[in-house]
Design a protein around this motif. Sequence first.
Motif, mmCIF file in Angstrom:
data_model
loop_
_atom_site.group_PDB
_atom_site.id
_atom_site.type_symbol
_atom_site.label_atom_id
_atom_site.label_comp_id
_atom_site.label_asym_id
_atom_site.label_seq_id
_atom_site.Cartn_x
_atom_site.Cartn_y
_atom_site.Cartn_z
ATOM 1 N N GLU A 121 0.798 -1.238 0.000
ATOM 2 C CA GLU A 121 0.000 0.000 0.000
ATOM 3 C C GLU A 121 0.829 1.286 0.000
ATOM 4 O O GLU A 121 0.433 2.259 -0.643
ATOM 5 N N PRO A 122 1.972 1.323 0.707
ATOM 6 C CA PRO A 122 2.780 2.555 0.644
ATOM 7 C C PRO A 122 3.174 2.914 -0.793
ATOM 8 O O PRO A 122 3.327 4.093 -1.118
ATOM 9 N N ILE A 123 3.320 1.906 -1.641
ATOM 10 C CA ILE A 123 3.629 2.186 -3.057
ATOM 11 C C ILE A 123 2.481 2.958 -3.691
ATOM 12 O O ILE A 123 2.691 3.863 -4.500
ATOM 13 N N CYS A 124 1.257 2.624 -3.288
ATOM 14 C CA CYS A 124 0.094 3.339 -3.826
ATOM 15 C C CYS A 124 0.081 4.786 -3.356
ATOM 16 O O CYS A 124 -0.263 5.696 -4.121
ATOM 17 N N ALA A 125 0.455 5.010 -2.084
ATOM 18 C CA ALA A 125 0.522 6.388 -1.572
ATOM 19 C C ALA A 125 1.533 7.182 -2.392
ATOM 20 O O ALA A 125 1.301 8.345 -2.751
ATOM 21 N N GLU A 126 2.642 6.521 -2.707
ATOM 22 C CA GLU A 126 3.696 7.134 -3.517
ATOM 23 C C GLU A 126 3.164 7.487 -4.916
ATOM 24 O O GLU A 126 3.370 8.595 -5.412
ATOM 25 N N CYS A 176 -4.587 5.186 -7.534
ATOM 26 C CA CYS A 176 -3.130 5.327 -7.652
ATOM 27 C C CYS A 176 -2.662 5.561 -9.091
ATOM 28 O O CYS A 176 -1.554 6.024 -9.328
ATOM 29 N N ALA A 238 4.740 7.947 1.152
ATOM 30 C CA ALA A 238 5.018 6.520 1.323
ATOM 31 C C ALA A 238 5.424 6.221 2.759
ATOM 32 O O ALA A 238 4.962 5.234 3.352
ATOM 33 N N ARG A 242 3.461 3.878 5.379
ATOM 34 C CA ARG A 242 4.127 2.712 5.964
ATOM 35 C C ARG A 242 3.973 2.745 7.482
ATOM 36 O O ARG A 242 3.628 1.747 8.114
#
Length: 273
Positions: A121-126, A176, A238, A242
């Motif tokens: 999920e942090p990749i999606c925030a990024e 995203c 990200a 996280r």
Amino acid sequence: MSKGDNVPANRRHTRPRRRYSPAEAVADRLRDRILSGEVPNGAMLPKLEDLTEEFRVSKASLREACRILETEGLLSVLRGNVGGALVHVPQPAHAAYTVGLVLQAREVKVGDVAAAVERFEPICAELCAAREDRVTAVLPELVAAQRELAGCIDRGDGEGAALAARAWHEALVARCGNETTVVLLGALEAVWTSHIRTKQVEYTKLGVAISPELSRRVFAEHEEIQARIEAGDVVGAAAAARAHLQTAHIHPPLEGEDTRVVRASTVRDRVFG
Ligand SMILES: [Zn+2]
């Protein structure tokens, strides 16, 4: 062991290709039409007679082609007086159900799915923070989920708050901007959310309330991630995501890791119910 494992390695490439039957060839062409959107979702395929004429195949071959597409979930063949074949364009929900089937067959635990979501999920925030159009394409859906969450907190609705928080995370993935991630991670999110939902029902029956303090903390951390997305702070978004996923861990808080095995029927009830 798959069937191919019985064939010696040096002979695998020399096996003659199996010839396609007329039904399979027709199924390939009809599948392309459905996936290209030429026949829209929810529409009926042309009549059997028209298709047999167009493809120059027997009715038996055409029926077989429809059966192939039916097992792939692309058609519902309606029997009886009305008849015809209803088209279903595959949606991310179908991927979620298929993933659920595979996970259940491998006896994968819900906690294992949660751990994967936490990683991805942090990749999606990024990705959300990197979108040029984030103010119009990402933030409205996140803000709406937060408004719902705030309303539930004000009303003391712990169950509603937990589900609103999940909706926020699902929106983070859905907006995203990378379609492959939307489908694959969206499937995992749906598997996880569907199981949290059933856990919620159990909690409510037992009279276990969700702590309003936790819901408020979740709300505040979502606001923090949102602010970084809005600012286009890719690294910060990200990192905040996280930290949030690790500390808040799961909404609602479960007692330790969720050791239930994934059930495909639970996923199906949520995504198609
Ligand atoms: Zn959250």
